[in-house]
Design a protein around this motif. Sequence first.
Motif, PDB file in Angstrom:
ATOM      1  N   VAL A 122      -6.690   1.378  -6.506  1.00 24.81           N
ATOM      2  CA  VAL A 122      -7.139   3.125  -6.985  1.00 24.81           C
ATOM      3  C   VAL A 122      -6.682   2.900  -7.628  1.00 24.81           C
ATOM      4  O   VAL A 122      -5.481   3.122  -8.286  1.00 24.81           O
ATOM      5  N   GLU A 153       1.098  -0.518  -0.340  1.00 23.56           N
ATOM      6  CA  GLU A 153      -0.247  -0.063  -0.060  1.00 23.56           C
ATOM      7  C   GLU A 153       0.544   1.348  -0.044  1.00 23.56           C
ATOM      8  O   GLU A 153       1.940   0.930  -0.365  1.00 23.56           O
ATOM      9  N   ASP A 199     -15.715   2.337  -1.072  1.00 23.64           N
ATOM     10  CA  ASP A 199     -14.751   3.088  -1.376  1.00 23.64           C
ATOM     11  C   ASP A 199     -14.766   4.252  -1.246  1.00 23.64           C
ATOM     12  O   ASP A 199     -15.080   4.879  -2.500  1.00 23.64           O
ATOM     13  N   TYR A 218      -9.389  -3.544  -4.063  1.00 22.50           N
ATOM     14  CA  TYR A 218      -9.652  -2.164  -3.770  1.00 22.50           C
ATOM     15  C   TYR A 218      -8.584  -1.266  -4.589  1.00 22.50           C
ATOM     16  O   TYR A 218      -8.197  -0.153  -3.924  1.00 22.50           O
ATOM     17  N   TYR A 238      -2.560  -4.243  -2.488  1.00 24.19           N
ATOM     18  CA  TYR A 238      -3.605  -3.418  -1.709  1.00 24.19           C
ATOM     19  C   TYR A 238      -3.509  -1.969  -2.124  1.00 24.19           C
ATOM     20  O   TYR A 238      -2.424  -1.645  -1.960  1.00 24.19           O
ATOM     21  N   CYS A 239      -4.945  -1.506  -2.574  1.00 22.42           N
ATOM     22  CA  CYS A 239      -4.900   0.306  -2.349  1.00 22.42           C
ATOM     23  C   CYS A 239      -4.009   0.509  -4.107  1.00 22.42           C
ATOM     24  O   CYS A 239      -4.531  -0.332  -4.905  1.00 22.42           O
ATOM     25  N   HIS A 297     -12.625   1.316   1.291  1.00 22.41           N
ATOM     26  CA  HIS A 297     -11.325   1.250   1.380  1.00 22.41           C
ATOM     27  C   HIS A 297     -10.541   0.731   2.335  1.00 22.41           C
ATOM     28  O   HIS A 297     -10.567   0.808   3.760  1.00 22.41           O
ATOM     29  N   ALA A 298      -9.887  -0.681   1.950  1.00 18.11           N
ATOM     30  CA  ALA A 298      -8.990  -1.064   2.832  1.00 18.11           C
ATOM     31  C   ALA A 298     -10.110  -2.055   3.694  1.00 18.11           C
ATOM     32  O   ALA A 298      -9.445  -1.479   5.413  1.00 18.11           O
ATOM     33  N   TYR A 307       2.932   8.692  -2.448  1.00 20.05           N
ATOM     34  CA  TYR A 307       1.844   8.329  -3.911  1.00 20.05           C
ATOM     35  C   TYR A 307       2.262   8.951  -4.591  1.00 20.05           C
ATOM     36  O   TYR A 307       1.807   8.639  -5.536  1.00 20.05           O
TER      37      TYR A 307
END
Length: 238
Positions: free
Chosen positions: A151, A40, A175, A149, A126-127, A206-207, A92
């Motif tokens: 993005v 993540e 989400d 999930y 994840y993410c 989310h998560a 990110y």
Amino acid sequence: MSQITTETVTIAAKDGSGDFSAYLSKPESGNGPAIVVIQEIFGVNAGLRTMCDRWAAAGYVAICPDLFWRQEPGVDLTDQTEEEWQKAFALYNGFDVDKGIEDIAATIDFIRGHGRSTGKVGAVGYCLGGLLAYLTATRTDADANVSYYGVGIQDKLDEAAKITRPLMLHIAGKDEFVDAAAQAAIHDGLDGHAQSTLYDYPEADHAFSRINGQHYREDDATRANERTAAFFADHLKG
């Protein structure tokens, strides 16, 4: 948990720009298929290391590469403080997705050639890692891929035609980072794809599978994880 062994390994980047580390967890005995666990926005933290260990206890060789190494090696954050969230989002926003996929491809090559690996390699993310797991399906030769999930997948659906091996997506109905329009676009783009299987969790945010996370939902997490385990058993162990 059965006896496992862990170590930190070093992988050479495909572009020759340097090396990056990865957390490696190996099963008690014998060889097994491999699973690349994709981080993540919090880096290779305790939660991701625990996931690797659980896959190793189930008979897989599990590896989690440090994908933020080009910005800051060794990121290890939680979702428990505002300061950590701010740093995670900064990383990110500065992350190069294309380079990240190159590093995942290098990780796949590394673990496929590992002495404890059978040669079959899957990936689960994840993410941010959920997006990268989808792109691992479109851009690498991984044998099976699972996205939780993810993005931004809706912006990469033009790559769906490149998917030639099994892909599973877990979609959180509520989400906060993937709205209803994005979810609809993902379904429109992938529902008819022969290699893709999508599962919706209508009440999940989310998560929802992040243990001790704000939106953890045990029932949905258990259901998703059981589906993932069966998916990898079919496509990596079968």
